[in-house]
Design a protein around this motif. Sequence first.
Motif, PDB file in Angstrom:
ATOM      1  N   LEU A 185      38.678  59.694  45.272  1.00  0.00           N
ATOM      2  CA  LEU A 185      37.481  59.407  44.128  1.00  0.00           C
ATOM      3  C   LEU A 185      36.751  58.103  43.313  1.00  0.00           C
ATOM      4  CD1 LEU A 185      35.807  62.927  43.166  1.00  0.00           C
ATOM      5  CD2 LEU A 185      34.671  61.945  44.933  1.00  0.00           C
ATOM      6  N   ASN A 186      38.701  58.245  42.512  1.00  0.00           N
ATOM      7  CA  ASN A 186      37.965  57.156  41.757  1.00  0.00           C
ATOM      8  C   ASN A 186      38.186  55.933  43.487  1.00  0.00           C
ATOM      9  OD1 ASN A 186      38.955  55.284  39.140  1.00  0.00           O
ATOM     10  ND2 ASN A 186      40.501  54.711  40.054  1.00  0.00           N
ATOM     11  N   TYR A 187      39.214  56.073  43.746  1.00  0.00           N
ATOM     12  CA  TYR A 187      39.230  54.547  44.728  1.00  0.00           C
ATOM     13  C   TYR A 187      37.700  53.794  45.033  1.00  0.00           C
ATOM     14  CZ  TYR A 187      40.057  52.090  49.259  1.00  0.00           C
ATOM     15  OH  TYR A 187      39.763  50.933  50.223  1.00  0.00           O
ATOM     16  N   ASP A 188      37.153  54.829  45.090  1.00  0.00           N
ATOM     17  CA  ASP A 188      35.899  54.841  46.044  1.00  0.00           C
ATOM     18  C   ASP A 188      34.744  54.364  44.795  1.00  0.00           C
ATOM     19  OD1 ASP A 188      33.675  54.988  48.482  1.00  0.00           O
ATOM     20  OD2 ASP A 188      32.478  55.762  46.981  1.00  0.00           O
ATOM     21  N   VAL A 189      34.693  54.471  43.802  1.00  0.00           N
ATOM     22  CA  VAL A 189      34.547  53.968  42.643  1.00  0.00           C
ATOM     23  C   VAL A 189      34.778  52.635  42.351  1.00  0.00           C
ATOM     24  CG1 VAL A 189      34.349  53.988  39.890  1.00  0.00           C
ATOM     25  CG2 VAL A 189      33.989  55.905  40.770  1.00  0.00           C
ATOM     26  N   LEU A 190      35.926  52.803  42.851  1.00  0.00           N
ATOM     27  CA  LEU A 190      36.644  50.891  42.429  1.00  0.00           C
ATOM     28  C   LEU A 190      35.757  50.152  43.850  1.00  0.00           C
ATOM     29  CD1 LEU A 190      40.331  51.351  41.872  1.00  0.00           C
ATOM     30  CD2 LEU A 190      38.538  50.301  40.662  1.00  0.00           C
TER      31      LEU A 190
ATOM     32  N   LEU B  22      48.781  36.813  55.564  1.00  0.00           N
ATOM     33  CA  LEU B  22      48.566  38.185  54.922  1.00  0.00           C
ATOM     34  C   LEU B  22      47.618  38.265  55.525  1.00  0.00           C
ATOM     35  CD1 LEU B  22      49.973  38.267  51.299  1.00  0.00           C
ATOM     36  CD2 LEU B  22      51.281  38.547  53.639  1.00  0.00           C
ATOM     37  N   PRO B  23      47.473  40.304  56.392  1.00  0.00           N
ATOM     38  CA  PRO B  23      45.933  40.687  56.302  1.00  0.00           C
ATOM     39  C   PRO B  23      45.011  41.051  55.816  1.00  0.00           C
ATOM     40  CG  PRO B  23      47.976  42.069  55.858  1.00  0.00           C
ATOM     41  CD  PRO B  23      48.170  40.989  56.274  1.00  0.00           C
ATOM     42  N   GLU B  24      43.738  39.853  56.348  1.00  0.00           N
ATOM     43  CA  GLU B  24      43.100  40.347  55.394  1.00  0.00           C
ATOM     44  C   GLU B  24      42.676  41.939  54.718  1.00  0.00           C
ATOM     45  OE1 GLU B  24      40.320  38.641  53.549  1.00  0.00           O
ATOM     46  OE2 GLU B  24      41.269  36.948  54.480  1.00  0.00           O
ATOM     47  N   SER B  25      43.169  42.623  55.617  1.00  0.00           N
ATOM     48  CA  SER B  25      42.660  44.643  55.400  1.00  0.00           C
ATOM     49  C   SER B  25      43.704  44.236  53.299  1.00  0.00           C
ATOM     50  CB  SER B  25      43.432  45.198  56.383  1.00  0.00           C
ATOM     51  OG  SER B  25      44.626  45.128  55.882  1.00  0.00           O
ATOM     52  N   LEU B  26      44.362  43.748  53.657  1.00  0.00           N
ATOM     53  CA  LEU B  26      45.348  43.947  52.037  1.00  0.00           C
ATOM     54  C   LEU B  26      44.193  43.935  50.649  1.00  0.00           C
ATOM     55  CD1 LEU B  26      48.171  43.732  50.831  1.00  0.00           C
ATOM     56  CD2 LEU B  26      47.679  41.512  50.726  1.00  0.00           C
ATOM     57  N   CYS B  27      43.212  43.115  51.019  1.00  0.00           N
ATOM     58  CA  CYS B  27      41.787  42.813  50.038  1.00  0.00           C
ATOM     59  C   CYS B  27      41.086  44.155  49.898  1.00  0.00           C
ATOM     60  CB  CYS B  27      41.506  41.425  50.438  1.00  0.00           C
ATOM     61  SG  CYS B  27      42.875  40.483  50.105  1.00  0.00           S
ATOM     62  N   LYS B  28      41.774  45.915  50.718  1.00  0.00           N
ATOM     63  CA  LYS B  28      41.717  46.872  50.350  1.00  0.00           C
ATOM     64  C   LYS B  28      41.877  47.590  48.982  1.00  0.00           C
ATOM     65  CE  LYS B  28      38.434  46.478  54.965  1.00  0.00           C
ATOM     66  NZ  LYS B  28      37.805  47.333  55.668  1.00  0.00           N
ATOM     67  N   LEU B  29      42.980  47.300  49.603  1.00  0.00           N
ATOM     68  CA  LEU B  29      43.622  47.974  48.085  1.00  0.00           C
ATOM     69  C   LEU B  29      43.420  48.334  46.618  1.00  0.00           C
ATOM     70  CD1 LEU B  29      47.225  47.411  49.855  1.00  0.00           C
ATOM     71  CD2 LEU B  29      45.623  49.096  50.225  1.00  0.00           C
ATOM     72  N   TYR B  30      42.495  48.944  46.330  1.00  0.00           N
ATOM     73  CA  TYR B  30      41.604  48.068  45.174  1.00  0.00           C
ATOM     74  C   TYR B  30      42.363  48.764  44.192  1.00  0.00           C
ATOM     75  CZ  TYR B  30      37.955  47.617  47.967  1.00  0.00           C
ATOM     76  OH  TYR B  30      37.329  46.870  49.217  1.00  0.00           O
ATOM     77  N   ASN B  31      43.203  50.138  44.101  1.00  0.00           N
ATOM     78  CA  ASN B  31      44.679  50.162  43.109  1.00  0.00           C
ATOM     79  C   ASN B  31      45.440  50.227  42.856  1.00  0.00           C
ATOM     80  OD1 ASN B  31      43.442  52.975  42.324  1.00  0.00           O
ATOM     81  ND2 ASN B  31      43.268  53.822  44.221  1.00  0.00           N
ATOM     82  N   LEU B  32      45.629  48.930  43.639  1.00  0.00           N
ATOM     83  CA  LEU B  32      46.826  48.452  43.385  1.00  0.00           C
ATOM     84  C   LEU B  32      47.253  47.312  42.151  1.00  0.00           C
ATOM     85  CD1 LEU B  32      49.301  47.530  45.638  1.00  0.00           C
ATOM     86  CD2 LEU B  32      48.504  44.868  45.971  1.00  0.00           C
TER      87      LEU B  32
END
Length: 684
Positions: free
Chosen positions: A83-88, A593-603
């Motif tokens: 849930l926190n990830y979706d908020v981010l 680097l894959p652009e999908s890396l930029c979906k790691l909002y918790n990183l």
Amino acid sequence: MADALVGATIRITLEKAVGIASDQIGVVYGFKEDLVKFKASVEMILAVLADAEEEQPKQQAVQLWLKRLEGLAYEADNVLDELNYDVLRQQVETGKRNGNQLKGKVRSLFHSNSIGFRWKMGQKIRDLNKKLNIINEEANSFGLKSQLGGSGTKATLLPDISRTVMVNRETDSVVFPNIVGREHDKFKIVQKISSETSNVIYVLPITGMGGLGKTTLAQSIFNDQQIERHFDLKIWVCVSEDFEVTRIFRLILESLTRRKVDVASRDVIVQEIRKEIEGKRYLLVLDDLWNEIPLLWTDFYRSLTGISTTRGNWCLVTTRQLQVATVVATYPPYSLGKLSDDDCWTIIKDKMIGSGEVPEELQVQEKEITKWCQGLPLVAIVIGGMLRMTRKEEWLSIVKNGLLKSTGDDCSVMQILKLSFDHLPSLSIKKCFAYCSMFCKDFKIERRKLIQLWMAEGFLQSNLENEVMEEIGDKYFRVLVDSSLLHEEISSDKRTFGRMHDLVHDLAQSISRCESIVLNSSGEITPKNSEVISSSLRSLFPRSPISEDLVPKLKNLRVLDLSSANTVELPTSIGKLIHLRYLEFPHTQIKTLPESLCKLYNLQTLKFNCISPMDLPEQMSKLISLRHLSYYNNDRKVQMPLGMGRLTCLQTLDFFNVGEEKGRQIEELGCLRDLKDGKLTVLI
């Protein structure tokens, strides 16, 4: 067998989940009432947790209950973190980075959530509540006692203890290595190795049981001024349990050149060593040698003696095993004896109170206390560290109820170490200590990296406003050092490292069940060993690259360290690891680097080095939780992503290449007000 950490794991994990389950999230997703029930159930469970821990050694049913509760705690953590990830994600999409701005956007965010996602997450919360209710009913059936205060008063979640763990005791002037009681041993060995020069190389083993201070003595000899004058070169290699000849020669070359050696050929490595030591006299220390196979040692020794014709070289070997000493010795082994009780008391006092006065009531117990040291400096240091971390008023109680309560065969080195662990001042620190068990023996890890790993695992949460996780980690690291459960080393470039004594590492392993895997041996992830990689895994340190089809099995991963994986390409599915907080792949051959890396909002931490220049992903400004970005490239053609100023959590940024386009200009740095770690190179 009772689990010493299960209660700590449950409490820390559930409190973290409750911290995420805010009223705002409940309103946004339409299940506020379910989250209220969730928090109430968790409070009831935490109220009986202490009693359950006391009962688990007596009742196997309670042990099983705690195991199920631990699994449920992790499940709750994953659900709330999703849930926190979706908020981010919504904050990224709407351009709102401040959590306080969420409240005014509840209506619009509600509509931005798909009905399917809200239904799925609502169902997960309701399932959690059902399981929590069953857990609470079972607690009642076991007769577990609640710690609820007063009638009808809710249990209060325990606050993070990080603000009180620093005792700020008087510091002492003892500088490592402390060789109390070893002056005569040091003198005799220094005299031997600086006078005998007839042979090309002598091998002198220093033998003795664990905890006697063999490594400390070797370090003291290694840094002695007479040794400095006598030898042209000094080489230190920590061997540990993996005696592989090419690996040892590689470590020798790295010690000589102070650089990482990636060459695989043994002959090339040996020839490079020859160039470094030609015409020079050297001292080689092989610390913590275990292998007793004569053929392996003969193979190594034959090459070592052929590298140089200069006479008077010495090799000091530290080992617990007499068989090893017999195999390697060309000079009679030096057997290290135990310390006297007086020496042990000196070490305890130095560690406990420095130059201060020991309370009279404790001096009376001197003989009883030193008896439990068994002549081992490690135990004396740990006892002193344990007392150092507690108030003087508690010292006598700890001695009487801890040390002196043990009798005869019941007392052992491991028992003393466990007593020190038990007296660590918070559950979070105990988890941080146990986490170190997943590293190999004789590990050496940089303090900042260790803190970042603790942070990724969720051990550094705080209830205090404006308290930074890295500062909490610094406190925890210092507590473990002051308790002598972690040893601090400072390198020539002023970096701080942590290391554990073998026996302390054994303790960490005995009380730990870290949800992590460090693949050993060949380290390859094959279809066979990939079966052990479950969805509950939270830390992975592989020695071979991860594949696309492995990523779905890592869905709850918090840490992925590819330092030893020789990575040439990151899976494009890396963006599916929504819980990931720590990602490292140094010395990589990756070109993009894959652009999908930029979906790691918790990183929180991203570290990598590339052999060739490489642009960062264009959407990198979406990583709004990023706190440490360690990547350096001095190629002026490397282009920074647009809008780096949006990464307002950044504390570490190694370089910034100023561009002409808006969003890549110098003003982006003006938004990064938390930058403070390391050095920032700005290319204009």
